[in-house]
Design an enzyme around this catalytic site. Structure first.
Site, PDB file in Angstrom:
ATOM      1  N   ASP A  86       6.634  10.401   2.170  1.00  0.00           N
ATOM      2  CA  ASP A  86       7.939  10.357   2.823  1.00  0.00           C
ATOM      3  C   ASP A  86       8.977  10.123   1.535  1.00  0.00           C
ATOM      4  O   ASP A  86      10.176  10.526   1.652  1.00  0.00           O
ATOM      5  CB  ASP A  86       8.098   8.982   3.530  1.00  0.00           C
ATOM      6  CG  ASP A  86       7.681   7.992   2.933  1.00  0.00           C
ATOM      7  OD1 ASP A  86       8.383   7.370   2.317  1.00  0.00           O
ATOM      8  OD2 ASP A  86       6.495   7.386   3.499  1.00  0.00           O
ATOM      9  N   ASP A 155       0.438   3.894  -1.362  1.00  0.00           N
ATOM     10  CA  ASP A 155       1.268   3.687  -0.295  1.00  0.00           C
ATOM     11  C   ASP A 155       0.542   4.581   0.822  1.00  0.00           C
ATOM     12  O   ASP A 155       0.993   5.743   1.041  1.00  0.00           O
ATOM     13  CB  ASP A 155       2.608   4.604  -0.693  1.00  0.00           C
ATOM     14  CG  ASP A 155       3.921   4.559   0.290  1.00  0.00           C
ATOM     15  OD1 ASP A 155       3.523   3.681   1.506  1.00  0.00           O
ATOM     16  OD2 ASP A 155       4.683   4.843  -0.189  1.00  0.00           O
ATOM     17  N   SER A 156      -0.329   4.040   1.392  1.00  0.00           N
ATOM     18  CA  SER A 156      -1.382   4.650   2.218  1.00  0.00           C
ATOM     19  C   SER A 156      -0.959   4.313   3.775  1.00  0.00           C
ATOM     20  O   SER A 156      -0.199   3.284   3.959  1.00  0.00           O
ATOM     21  CB  SER A 156      -2.753   4.372   1.878  1.00  0.00           C
ATOM     22  OG  SER A 156      -2.978   2.882   2.454  1.00  0.00           O
ATOM     23  N   ASP A 158      -2.951   3.154   7.407  1.00  0.00           N
ATOM     24  CA  ASP A 158      -3.864   2.209   7.821  1.00  0.00           C
ATOM     25  C   ASP A 158      -5.367   2.532   7.295  1.00  0.00           C
ATOM     26  O   ASP A 158      -5.427   3.716   7.167  1.00  0.00           O
ATOM     27  CB  ASP A 158      -3.977   1.833   9.322  1.00  0.00           C
ATOM     28  CG  ASP A 158      -2.585   1.016   9.657  1.00  0.00           C
ATOM     29  OD1 ASP A 158      -1.770   0.458   8.838  1.00  0.00           O
ATOM     30  OD2 ASP A 158      -2.394   1.013  10.912  1.00  0.00           O
TER      31      ASP A 158
HETATM   32  N1  AG3 Z   1       2.494   3.175   4.853  1.00  0.00           N
HETATM   33  C1  AG3 Z   1       2.143   2.704   6.195  1.00  0.00           C
HETATM   34  C2  AG3 Z   1       1.793   1.180   6.309  1.00  0.00           C
HETATM   35  C3  AG3 Z   1       1.024   0.842   7.398  1.00  0.00           C
HETATM   36  C4  AG3 Z   1       1.777   0.577   8.741  1.00  0.00           C
HETATM   37  N2  AG3 Z   1       0.679   0.442   9.760  1.00  0.00           N
HETATM   38  C5  AG3 Z   1       1.110   0.042  10.917  1.00  0.00           C
HETATM   39  N3  AG3 Z   1       2.430   0.413  11.371  1.00  0.00           N
HETATM   40  N4  AG3 Z   1       0.116  -0.060  11.955  1.00  0.00           N
HETATM   41  C6  AG3 Z   1       3.879   3.457   4.980  1.00  0.00           C
HETATM   42  C7  AG3 Z   1       4.389   4.534   4.409  1.00  0.00           C
HETATM   43  C8  AG3 Z   1       5.631   4.614   3.869  1.00  0.00           C
HETATM   44  N5  AG3 Z   1       6.019   5.068   2.766  1.00  0.00           N
END
Ligand code: AG3
Length: 275
Positions: A86, A155-156, A158
């Site tokens: 993103d 920045d992954s 889950d």
């Molecule tokens: N990465 C996701 C974080 C995990 C969110 N988990 C969830 N909502 N169950 C965020 C990417 C933003 N650049």
């Protein structure tokens, strides 16, 4: 119309948001991408039904996953973002003048494309001349680029499906090797309420590989439990030894010098997880 998106945070728990309209929806080789306009949080990016980011609260996550680490280093020049298609992390990294180049390695090019088209307020940094976007497997990229980056940001999504490998000791060892002599990495490491097996394992792995291992938190309303964690592994610099008075002024909405230190202050139940 009564349109909602529902994330199944577990078998027994959901978060639901009323949707005004769907802006984009596509099944790629890797996942289903959806960008929806929600009434509560504005535009929202979901991957396989899991909330990744929203225009209303993305600043917390993106500021915290970047500035705590960057302000721990002396003059970071090269930064890698693994995932993060993103572009929110890239936008924040570019606020640091010492940074000469940010490389984003995202496995799903469609995430980058759709963020560029529908989430310009988040993805804007991707158009900066200092930013480079590579569509590839981050695990492979890290393995193939030893001694290259002053900071690596994981920045992954889950730890399910393609992201599982980003939470393992083998990957953290490759990250160690991809970092320059005094480098550090920061990864998003899920909810201290709901990921009570994962977090101690991660901290244990990072401690066994890096001389400095630290754990910090921030409030992110659209993520499970609202309290989110980040883990740092550093070869030399300790975020707790930073003179917070020397942190340069930056335009932020969550992060500031006091938060730099206070985010490492942990409640008892979290101390228990990371001891
Ligand atoms: N990465 C996701 C974080 C995990 C969110 N988990 C969830 N909502 N169950 C965020 C990417 C933003 N650049």
């Amino acid at each position: 119309m009564n349109l909602w998106v529902t994330e199944y945070q577990s078998e027994n728990l959901t978060i639901g948001c009323r949707v005004l309209k769907t802006l984009y929806r596509e099944k790629t080789r890797f996942q289903e991408i959806m960008i929806a306009e929600t009434l509560q949080f504005g535009k929202m990016l979901l991957l396989d039904g899991v909330i990744q980011t929203t225009v209303a609260d993305e600043f917390v996550y993106h500021e915290m996953i970047t500035h705590v680490g960057l302000n721990t280093l002396e003059k970071p020049r090269r930064v890698l973002v693994v995932g993060g298609g993103d572009g929110g992390s890239v936008r924040e990294i570019l606020k640091h003048k010492s940074v000469e180049k940010v490389t984003l390695v995202e496995i799903d090019g469609k995430v980058v494309e759709s963020a560029r088209a529908f989430l310009p307020e988040i993805s804007c940094g991707l158009n900066d001349p200092r930013a480079e976007v590579i569509v590839d497997d981050g695990i492979k990229h890290v393995k193939e680029n030893p001694d290259t980056y002053d900071m690596i940001i994981v920045d992954s999504t889950d730890p399910v499906g393609p992201a599982v490998g980003l939470f393992g000791a083998d990957f953290y060892r490759d990250v160690y090797n991809a970092l320059t002599e005094n480098g550090l990495f920061v990864a998003q490491t899920e909810s201290p309420f709901y990921n009570r097996e994962l977090i101690p394992r991660i901290i244990g792995d990072v401690r066994s590989i890096f001389p400095v291992a630290r754990f910090f938190m921030a409030s992110i309303p659209t993520y499970p439990g609202g309290l989110w964690s980040f883990t740092m592994g550093s070869k030399k610099h300790d975020p707790l030894e930073v003179d917070i008075n020397s942190i340069p002024k930056m335009e932020t909405r969550y992060y500031n010098p006091e938060i730099h230190s206070s985010s490492f202050v942990l409640p008892e139940f979290v101390k228990e997880l990371v001891k």
